[in-house]
Design a protein around this motif. Structure first.
Motif, PDB file in Angstrom:
ATOM      1  N   ASP A 240       0.822  -1.212   0.000  1.00  0.00           N
ATOM      2  CA  ASP A 240       0.000   0.000   0.000  1.00  0.00           C
ATOM      3  C   ASP A 240       0.859   1.268   0.000  1.00  0.00           C
ATOM      4  OD1 ASP A 240       1.027  -0.148   2.553  1.00  0.00           O
ATOM      5  OD2 ASP A 240      -0.917  -0.149   3.578  1.00  0.00           O
ATOM      6  N   MET A 241       2.171   1.108  -0.191  1.00  0.00           N
ATOM      7  CA  MET A 241       3.076   2.256  -0.238  1.00  0.00           C
ATOM      8  C   MET A 241       3.127   2.814  -1.657  1.00  0.00           C
ATOM      9  SD  MET A 241       6.181   0.767   2.115  1.00  0.00           S
ATOM     10  CE  MET A 241       7.193   2.221   1.803  1.00  0.00           C
ATOM     11  N   ASP A 242       3.050   4.143  -1.798  1.00  0.00           N
ATOM     12  CA  ASP A 242       3.078   4.776  -3.101  1.00  0.00           C
ATOM     13  C   ASP A 242       4.380   4.456  -3.834  1.00  0.00           C
ATOM     14  OD1 ASP A 242       0.622   5.928  -2.687  1.00  0.00           O
ATOM     15  OD2 ASP A 242       1.421   7.866  -2.023  1.00  0.00           O
ATOM     16  N   GLY A 243       4.258   4.096  -5.099  1.00  0.00           N
ATOM     17  CA  GLY A 243       5.434   3.872  -5.935  1.00  0.00           C
ATOM     18  C   GLY A 243       6.283   2.694  -5.521  1.00  0.00           C
ATOM     19  N   ALA A 244       5.680   1.718  -4.824  1.00  0.00           N
ATOM     20  CA  ALA A 244       6.457   0.617  -4.255  1.00  0.00           C
ATOM     21  C   ALA A 244       7.259  -0.145  -5.305  1.00  0.00           C
ATOM     22  CB  ALA A 244       5.531  -0.342  -3.511  1.00  0.00           C
ATOM     23  N   TYR A 245       6.716  -0.283  -6.511  1.00  0.00           N
ATOM     24  CA  TYR A 245       7.376  -1.123  -7.518  1.00  0.00           C
ATOM     25  C   TYR A 245       7.642  -0.373  -8.827  1.00  0.00           C
ATOM     26  CZ  TYR A 245       5.242  -4.340  -4.192  1.00  0.00           C
ATOM     27  OH  TYR A 245       4.848  -4.958  -3.038  1.00  0.00           O
ATOM     28  N   ASP A 246       7.692   0.947  -8.755  1.00  0.00           N
ATOM     29  CA  ASP A 246       7.807   1.745  -9.976  1.00  0.00           C
ATOM     30  C   ASP A 246       9.033   1.387 -10.807  1.00  0.00           C
ATOM     31  OD1 ASP A 246       5.512   3.025  -9.348  1.00  0.00           O
ATOM     32  OD2 ASP A 246       6.416   4.958  -8.829  1.00  0.00           O
ATOM     33  N   THR A 247      10.126   0.983 -10.158  1.00  0.00           N
ATOM     34  CA  THR A 247      11.390   0.778 -10.872  1.00  0.00           C
ATOM     35  C   THR A 247      11.656  -0.692 -11.188  1.00  0.00           C
ATOM     36  OG1 THR A 247      12.303   2.724  -9.756  1.00  0.00           O
ATOM     37  CG2 THR A 247      13.884   1.234 -10.725  1.00  0.00           C
ATOM     38  N   GLU A 248      10.855  -1.601 -10.644  1.00  0.00           N
ATOM     39  CA  GLU A 248      11.169  -3.022 -10.762  1.00  0.00           C
ATOM     40  C   GLU A 248      11.219  -3.515 -12.203  1.00  0.00           C
ATOM     41  OE1 GLU A 248       9.727  -6.046  -8.406  1.00  0.00           O
ATOM     42  OE2 GLU A 248      10.325  -5.103  -6.528  1.00  0.00           O
ATOM     43  N   GLY A 249      10.295  -3.053 -13.039  1.00  0.00           N
ATOM     44  CA  GLY A 249      10.283  -3.504 -14.423  1.00  0.00           C
ATOM     45  C   GLY A 249      11.551  -3.109 -15.150  1.00  0.00           C
ATOM     46  N   TYR A 250      11.988  -1.857 -14.948  1.00  0.00           N
ATOM     47  CA  TYR A 250      13.215  -1.387 -15.599  1.00  0.00           C
ATOM     48  C   TYR A 250      14.417  -2.204 -15.140  1.00  0.00           C
ATOM     49  CZ  TYR A 250      17.182   1.479 -16.897  1.00  0.00           C
ATOM     50  OH  TYR A 250      18.391   1.898 -17.415  1.00  0.00           O
ATOM     51  N   VAL A 251      14.545  -2.394 -13.842  1.00  0.00           N
ATOM     52  CA  VAL A 251      15.708  -3.108 -13.310  1.00  0.00           C
ATOM     53  C   VAL A 251      15.703  -4.570 -13.742  1.00  0.00           C
ATOM     54  CG1 VAL A 251      16.776  -3.972 -11.185  1.00  0.00           C
ATOM     55  CG2 VAL A 251      16.075  -1.576 -11.355  1.00  0.00           C
ATOM     56  N   ALA A 252      14.544  -5.218 -13.713  1.00  0.00           N
ATOM     57  CA  ALA A 252      14.470  -6.620 -14.133  1.00  0.00           C
ATOM     58  C   ALA A 252      14.938  -6.777 -15.571  1.00  0.00           C
ATOM     59  CB  ALA A 252      13.045  -7.140 -13.971  1.00  0.00           C
ATOM     60  N   ASN A 253      14.491  -5.888 -16.447  1.00  0.00           N
ATOM     61  CA  ASN A 253      14.910  -5.955 -17.851  1.00  0.00           C
ATOM     62  C   ASN A 253      16.400  -5.672 -17.992  1.00  0.00           C
ATOM     63  OD1 ASN A 253      12.343  -6.561 -18.809  1.00  0.00           O
ATOM     64  ND2 ASN A 253      11.775  -4.401 -19.018  1.00  0.00           N
ATOM     65  N   LEU A 254      16.909  -4.689 -17.231  1.00  0.00           N
ATOM     66  CA  LEU A 254      18.325  -4.336 -17.283  1.00  0.00           C
ATOM     67  C   LEU A 254      19.194  -5.533 -16.912  1.00  0.00           C
ATOM     68  CD1 LEU A 254      20.563  -2.059 -17.425  1.00  0.00           C
ATOM     69  CD2 LEU A 254      20.228  -1.835 -14.950  1.00  0.00           C
ATOM     70  N   LEU A 255      18.857  -6.197 -15.816  1.00  0.00           N
ATOM     71  CA  LEU A 255      19.698  -7.285 -15.311  1.00  0.00           C
ATOM     72  C   LEU A 255      19.551  -8.562 -16.126  1.00  0.00           C
ATOM     73  CD1 LEU A 255      19.308  -6.808 -11.441  1.00  0.00           C
ATOM     74  CD2 LEU A 255      21.125  -5.972 -12.937  1.00  0.00           C
ATOM     75  N   THR A 256      18.329  -8.963 -16.414  1.00  0.00           N
ATOM     76  CA  THR A 256      18.141 -10.221 -17.138  1.00  0.00           C
ATOM     77  C   THR A 256      18.688 -10.135 -18.556  1.00  0.00           C
ATOM     78  OG1 THR A 256      15.874  -9.570 -17.768  1.00  0.00           O
ATOM     79  CG2 THR A 256      16.135 -10.901 -15.770  1.00  0.00           C
ATOM     80  N   SER A 257      18.673  -8.946 -19.164  1.00  0.00           N
ATOM     81  CA  SER A 257      19.208  -8.798 -20.516  1.00  0.00           C
ATOM     82  C   SER A 257      20.722  -8.966 -20.551  1.00  0.00           C
ATOM     83  CB  SER A 257      18.836  -7.426 -21.096  1.00  0.00           C
ATOM     84  OG  SER A 257      19.516  -6.380 -20.402  1.00  0.00           O
ATOM     85  N   GLN A 258      21.363  -8.876 -19.374  1.00  0.00           N
ATOM     86  CA  GLN A 258      22.811  -9.022 -19.305  1.00  0.00           C
ATOM     87  C   GLN A 258      23.225 -10.298 -18.565  1.00  0.00           C
ATOM     88  OE1 GLN A 258      25.074  -5.347 -18.600  1.00  0.00           O
ATOM     89  NE2 GLN A 258      23.183  -4.156 -18.827  1.00  0.00           N
TER      90      GLN A 258
ATOM     91  N   GLY B  82      21.968   7.482  -6.717  1.00  0.00           N
ATOM     92  CA  GLY B  82      20.857   7.221  -5.811  1.00  0.00           C
ATOM     93  C   GLY B  82      19.746   6.446  -6.487  1.00  0.00           C
ATOM     94  N   TRP B  83      18.528   6.584  -5.947  1.00  0.00           N
ATOM     95  CA  TRP B  83      17.385   5.795  -6.397  1.00  0.00           C
ATOM     96  C   TRP B  83      17.280   5.775  -7.916  1.00  0.00           C
ATOM     97  CZ3 TRP B  83      16.416   3.234  -2.375  1.00  0.00           C
ATOM     98  CH2 TRP B  83      16.277   3.813  -1.120  1.00  0.00           C
ATOM     99  N   ILE B  84      17.107   4.581  -8.471  1.00  0.00           N
ATOM    100  CA  ILE B  84      16.903   4.456  -9.909  1.00  0.00           C
ATOM    101  C   ILE B  84      15.432   4.741 -10.207  1.00  0.00           C
ATOM    102  CG2 ILE B  84      17.012   2.915 -11.893  1.00  0.00           C
ATOM    103  CD1 ILE B  84      19.255   1.407 -10.490  1.00  0.00           C
ATOM    104  N   GLN B  85      15.201   5.673 -11.114  1.00  0.00           N
ATOM    105  CA  GLN B  85      13.851   6.039 -11.507  1.00  0.00           C
ATOM    106  C   GLN B  85      13.342   5.090 -12.603  1.00  0.00           C
ATOM    107  OE1 GLN B  85      12.592   9.012  -9.694  1.00  0.00           O
ATOM    108  NE2 GLN B  85      14.385   8.121  -8.689  1.00  0.00           N
ATOM    109  N   PRO B  86      12.025   5.049 -12.846  1.00  0.00           N
ATOM    110  CA  PRO B  86      11.500   4.179 -13.906  1.00  0.00           C
ATOM    111  C   PRO B  86      12.121   4.454 -15.280  1.00  0.00           C
ATOM    112  CG  PRO B  86       9.718   4.927 -12.503  1.00  0.00           C
ATOM    113  CD  PRO B  86      10.940   5.687 -12.067  1.00  0.00           C
ATOM    114  N   SER B  87      12.622   5.681 -15.482  1.00  0.00           N
ATOM    115  CA  SER B  87      13.273   6.031 -16.740  1.00  0.00           C
ATOM    116  C   SER B  87      14.682   5.459 -16.849  1.00  0.00           C
ATOM    117  CB  SER B  87      13.358   7.557 -16.877  1.00  0.00           C
ATOM    118  OG  SER B  87      14.212   8.091 -15.868  1.00  0.00           O
ATOM    119  N   GLY B  88      15.246   5.022 -15.716  1.00  0.00           N
ATOM    120  CA  GLY B  88      16.625   4.535 -15.683  1.00  0.00           C
ATOM    121  C   GLY B  88      17.605   5.547 -15.142  1.00  0.00           C
ATOM    122  N   ALA B  89      17.175   6.782 -14.917  1.00  0.00           N
ATOM    123  CA  ALA B  89      18.066   7.820 -14.387  1.00  0.00           C
ATOM    124  C   ALA B  89      18.142   7.732 -12.872  1.00  0.00           C
ATOM    125  CB  ALA B  89      17.565   9.201 -14.796  1.00  0.00           C
ATOM    126  N   GLY B  90      19.288   8.157 -12.318  1.00  0.00           N
ATOM    127  CA  GLY B  90      19.406   8.282 -10.877  1.00  0.00           C
ATOM    128  C   GLY B  90      18.723   9.553 -10.410  1.00  0.00           C
TER     129      GLY B  90
END
Length: 308
Positions: A56-74, A137-145
């Motif tokens: 129930d926390m705002d933005g809890a998983y906003d970055t997960e999709g980006y990071v999952a794709n970044l890591l699994t692609s490598q 710092g925090w990785i944003q959904p765009s991939g920027a810190g």
């Protein structure tokens, strides 16, 4: 300030969310232990094992999709993201279910055998190619810190005004919990002194690299899950892992691996000390907020014994 209570859901409610997401009903929805901030359930869909996390926390998983794709692609064995969304006040993230259990459940002998493989995966993950991204710092959904420098990230991380986040009003912990202001300020002063060694280094940081987020079948590391993803000095992940595998000397194993691979780590001890203060301070306030007084006292004593 009371201890944080994560959202609790019944299986029927989770089934409704999954049916809404997929358009048909999943099978075998079951709660999974773990997750301090998320409620976690496993299920089967079209013959595939899956996990859904809900918060129930705002933005809890906003970055997960980006990071999952970044890591699994490598080639990093990270859980693939299969979908995300919102249902009412709940955010959710669906990922593949990786075989194996938490590394923490392995025997001491198994952990010792797995440690070289684990340090190798950690190194590969930290050296993930980041492309044309920028920031710390925090990785944003765009991939920027989220911040232009490491120092700005850590000062914001421990700032008093953090409205709308998990740490909103956290200074109240000094009055309502075991969190000691003089201890916190002393360690924070030391953190800033060591930050100059961490500042030049920008890499991928998992952010919560501990045995509960590392999966294994007892013979090999099968995958990595979750995280508080950021850009900065990757020794933050080593500082997190250090001390979590019983009597095993994680730092020495890590250095041995770097030496075998011909990797030179400048200012290693100073950077690791800075990383330990950073992660330690965050853990102190987390333990205090959760009401884990014994864990708080043990960590407090460890931090105060680190170099000033």
């Amino acid at each position: 300030m009371t201890a944080y209570e994560k959202a609790r859901l019944e299986i029927a409610g989770v089934e409704d969310i999954l049916k809404q997401h997929f358009g048909s009903s999943p099978a075998g929805v079951m709660p999974v232990e773990g997750g301090n901030l998320s409620s976690v359930f496993s299920f089967e869909y079209e013959g595939r094992g899956c996990i859904i996390k809900l918060s129930d926390m705002d933005g809890a998983y906003d970055t997960e999709g980006y990071v999952a794709n970044l890591l699994t692609s490598q080639g990093i064995p990270f859980a693939k993201c299969l979908g995300q969304g919102k249902s009412g006040t709940m955010s959710y993230s669906i990922s593949e279910r990786i075989r194996g259990g938490n590394l923490t459940d392995c025997s001491d002998h198994e952990k010792q055998i797995l440690l070289p493989e684990l340090t190798g995966i950690l190194t590969r993950m930290n050296y993930t190619e980041l492309g044309d991204t920028s920031g710390y710092g925090w990785i944003q959904p765009s991939g920027a810190g989220a911040y232009p420098s490491w120092r700005e990230y850590i000062t914001s991380f421990f700032a008093g005004d953090q409205s709308g986040t998990f740490w909103e009003g956290w200074h109240g912990l000094f009055q309502s919990t075991c969190l000691e202001k003089d201890v916190f300020e002393e360690c924070y002063h030391r953190l800033l002194a060591y930050a100059k060694y961490n500042e030049p280094h920008r890499y991928f940081i998992h952010g919560d690299f501990q045995p509960w987020n590392i999966l294994s079948d007892g013979r090999q590391i099968t995958g990595i899950i979750d995280g508080n993803f950021a850009y900065g000095d990757f020794l933050v992940d080593l500082a997190t892992l250090n001390g979590t595998l019983g009597e095993l000397d994680v730092v020495q194993a890590y250095q041995d691996y770097q030496s075998r691979e011909g990797i030179i780590l400048p200012d290693f001890h100073e950077r690791l000390t800075g990383a330990r203060y950073f992660k330690g301070l965050d853990a102190l306030r987390f333990y205090a907020k959760m009401g884990w007084d014994d864990a708080y006292r043990q960590l407090r004593d460890e931090l105060l014994q680190l170099p000033e």
